[in-house]
Design an enzyme around this catalytic site. Structure first.
Site, mmCIF file in Angstrom:
data_model
loop_
_atom_site.group_PDB
_atom_site.id
_atom_site.type_symbol
_atom_site.label_atom_id
_atom_site.label_comp_id
_atom_site.label_asym_id
_atom_site.label_seq_id
_atom_site.Cartn_x
_atom_site.Cartn_y
_atom_site.Cartn_z
ATOM 1 N N GLU A 116 48.209 79.880 30.037
ATOM 2 C CA GLU A 116 48.497 80.638 28.825
ATOM 3 C C GLU A 116 48.377 82.132 29.091
ATOM 4 O OE1 GLU A 116 47.541 77.598 25.153
ATOM 5 O OE2 GLU A 116 46.011 79.053 25.673
ATOM 6 N N CYS A 129 47.744 90.087 28.435
ATOM 7 C CA CYS A 129 46.619 89.447 29.110
ATOM 8 C C CYS A 129 47.180 88.357 30.019
ATOM 9 C CB CYS A 129 45.661 88.863 28.082
ATOM 10 S SG CYS A 129 44.175 88.132 28.798
ATOM 11 N N CYS A 136 39.782 77.517 36.107
ATOM 12 C CA CYS A 136 38.889 78.568 36.585
ATOM 13 C C CYS A 136 37.772 77.945 37.403
ATOM 14 C CB CYS A 136 38.305 79.333 35.395
ATOM 15 S SG CYS A 136 37.394 80.816 35.870
ATOM 16 N N CYS A 140 31.659 79.687 33.438
ATOM 17 C CA CYS A 140 30.846 80.503 32.543
ATOM 18 C C CYS A 140 30.640 79.721 31.244
ATOM 19 C CB CYS A 140 31.520 81.846 32.264
ATOM 20 S SG CYS A 140 31.712 82.862 33.751
ATOM 21 N N CYS A 143 32.551 80.406 27.855
ATOM 22 C CA CYS A 143 34.005 80.560 27.910
ATOM 23 C C CYS A 143 34.673 79.201 28.000
ATOM 24 C CB CYS A 143 34.366 81.420 29.136
ATOM 25 S SG CYS A 143 36.142 81.582 29.419
ATOM 26 N N GLY A 196 41.237 82.265 34.899
ATOM 27 C CA GLY A 196 40.933 82.421 36.311
ATOM 28 C C GLY A 196 40.157 83.678 36.657
ATOM 29 N N GLU A 197 39.656 83.712 37.886
ATOM 30 C CA GLU A 197 38.957 84.871 38.458
ATOM 31 C C GLU A 197 39.920 85.560 39.418
ATOM 32 O OE1 GLU A 197 37.375 87.749 39.877
ATOM 33 O OE2 GLU A 197 35.859 86.798 38.602
ATOM 34 N N SER A 228 39.698 92.388 35.545
ATOM 35 C CA SER A 228 38.369 91.967 35.105
ATOM 36 C C SER A 228 37.826 90.913 36.054
ATOM 37 C CB SER A 228 38.443 91.396 33.685
ATOM 38 O OG SER A 228 37.175 90.899 33.297
ATOM 39 N N SER A 250 32.735 91.400 33.797
ATOM 40 C CA SER A 250 32.198 90.450 32.816
ATOM 41 C C SER A 250 30.685 90.403 33.021
ATOM 42 C CB SER A 250 32.802 89.056 33.035
ATOM 43 O OG SER A 250 34.176 89.068 32.732
ATOM 44 N N PHE A 251 29.975 91.233 32.288
ATOM 45 C CA PHE A 251 28.539 91.431 32.553
ATOM 46 C C PHE A 251 27.685 90.458 31.733
ATOM 47 C CE2 PHE A 251 24.663 94.047 33.080
ATOM 48 C CZ PHE A 251 24.750 94.232 34.448
ATOM 49 N N HIS A 252 27.652 90.635 30.437
ATOM 50 C CA HIS A 252 27.161 89.650 29.470
ATOM 51 C C HIS A 252 25.663 89.374 29.440
ATOM 52 C CE1 HIS A 252 31.385 89.046 28.981
ATOM 53 N NE2 HIS A 252 31.537 88.379 30.100
ATOM 54 N N ASN A 329 33.967 84.468 20.519
ATOM 55 C CA ASN A 329 35.040 83.708 19.878
ATOM 56 C C ASN A 329 34.745 82.224 20.029
ATOM 57 O OD1 ASN A 329 36.736 86.028 19.234
ATOM 58 N ND2 ASN A 329 36.964 86.226 21.454
ATOM 59 N N CYS A 372 39.561 86.065 23.317
ATOM 60 C CA CYS A 372 38.868 85.998 24.605
ATOM 61 C C CYS A 372 38.084 84.698 24.755
ATOM 62 C CB CYS A 372 37.886 87.164 24.733
ATOM 63 S SG CYS A 372 38.650 88.649 25.333
#
Length: 396
Positions: A116, A129, A136, A140, A143, A196-197, A228, A250-252, A329, A372
């Protein structure tokens, strides 16, 4: 917080089936690859540089999908191209348009796999995006895209093909026989924040973005492309040197204990190693700040203490930064809740008072599951239960 998340899996690329024609797709080839490919098919070496320039402009500046449309090429040469090559985008499966104008595309690539992509229109820009992998590797836990196992890397053609497909849909190619459109570009920015990364598929991402930045084609400035990463430290310097785009992290979380759960790659490259890499990032400057993405999770990472720790980290390592706060989200089975608006504002105020920009991202496309962390969640066949997700994320 003692829960354990799965260790990041090693990346796996499964060989993909071609379309069956045996023809080479010219989309995604670098200029050097395109030159070699045209010569191999019978283009005289003396003409190769000129032919590369012509074909390149037709594909990436004018958006044609047929060699017949390349009217400045002689008919016999067009026939040669048609005999050996194709100009293929991913196949559009479905398009959903949100109440806020966000567009979500489900597209099919070689081998029947689906990814997507999301287009987000704003007053002064239009951001695409883009996805770089099917599924992935990173698991995480907040996500939903990360709950889907990695199938394979996308090719450079499948990555830049997403840009071509969306420009098709937006009607953004110049009309034949007319001067190029000079209004504000509808697709003006790219963020590698889809499925994905990107840094686990570095070469394909690099080649696709070099094509997007080429001045004789799509011609996006490197400052309008943001990659990212969850923190693949060994590839970060290469990103600056070989792509030159903006960087987002992507810290979080502000402690290794929490980040190990939210972003399991932290077990390989912890916060200290990540911050050291960011401090030495070749393009980090006040004019090109690194974006810290921080998803706000109720009771997990949203305290005043977290905000102060985040400030301390950025100041200690002297990283030019802005902090992008992302309201969580939610998705079916999500093991977390979104922080309250008051909590997010309080967190943002601490960061702002500390001297850093802290935009709070407005969730876009929530009604079509395009926000996201939600990508591919609605169309994913193998729906997982909340209990199963919590168990895999080490939260059960």
């Amino acid at each position: 917080m003692t829960a354990k998340a799965p260790i990041t899996q090693d990346v796996l690329t499964i060989p993909r089936k071609l379309d069956g024609s045996g023809k080479t797709n010219l989309v995604g080839l670098t200029r050097e690859q395109l030159r070699d490919t045209l010569i191999e098919a019978g283009t005289p070496e003396k003409q190769a540089k000129m032919r590369v320039g012509q074909v390149w402009q037709w594909i990436y500046q004018k958006g044609v999908q047929s060699f017949d449309e390349m009217t400045n090429l002689a008919k016999p040469y067009r026939a040669l191209l048609d005999e050996n090559f194709i100009i293929a985008r991913p196949e559009l499966v479905t398009k959903l348009v949100s109440e806020d104008g966000t567009r979500k595309y489900l597209v099919r690539i070689a081998g029947g796999h689906e990814v997507e992509i999301v287009y987000i229109p704003e007053e002064d820009r239009g951001t695409l995006c883009v996805s770089s992998q099917v599924g992935c590797t990173l698991t995480c836990s907040f996500c939903h895209t990360g709950t889907q196992k990695l199938v394979r890397n996308l090719t450079a053609g499948e990555i830049v093909g997403q840009v071509l497909l969306v420009r098709d849909d937006l009607g953004e190619w110049p009309e034949p026989g007319r001067a190029p459109k000079n209004e504000t570009r509808l697709l003006s920015n790219i963020v590698l924040m889809g499925m994905g990364e990107p840094l686990y598929n570095f070469e394909n991402v690099r080649d696709a973005m070099k094509i997007a930045m080429d001045p004789e084609g799509i011609s996006l400035s490197r400052r309008r492309i943001t990659l990212s990463t969850s923190g693949v430290v060994p590839e970060m310097a290469r990103t600056a040197e070989e792509i030159g785009c903006q960087l987002a992290i992507s810290f979080h979380a502000t402690t290794d204990e929490v980040r190990d759960v939210l972003v399991p790659i932290n077990k390989r490259w912890n916060i200290e190693k990540l911050m050291e890499a960011l401090a030495s990032y070749p393009k980090a400057s006040n004019s090109e700040r690194i974006t810290f993405e921080y998803v706000m999770l109720k009771g997990v990472n949203d305290s005043d203490e977290d905000a102060h720790r985040l400030l301390d980290l950025i100041k200690t390592y002297k990283v030019p930064a802005k902090i992008n706060l992302i309201p969580f989200n939610e998705w079916p089975g999500a093991p977390y809740e979104r922080s309250s608006n008051n909590r997010i504002r309080a967190f943002a105020n601490i960061i702002y008072q500390g001297g850093f920009a802290t935009p709070i991202r407005t969730p876009r496309g929530e009604d079509i599951m395009a926000a996201c962390g939600q990508l591919k969640s609605e169309t994913e066949r193998a729906r997982k239960s909340r209990k199963q997700i919590e168990s895999e994320a080490g939260l059960g």
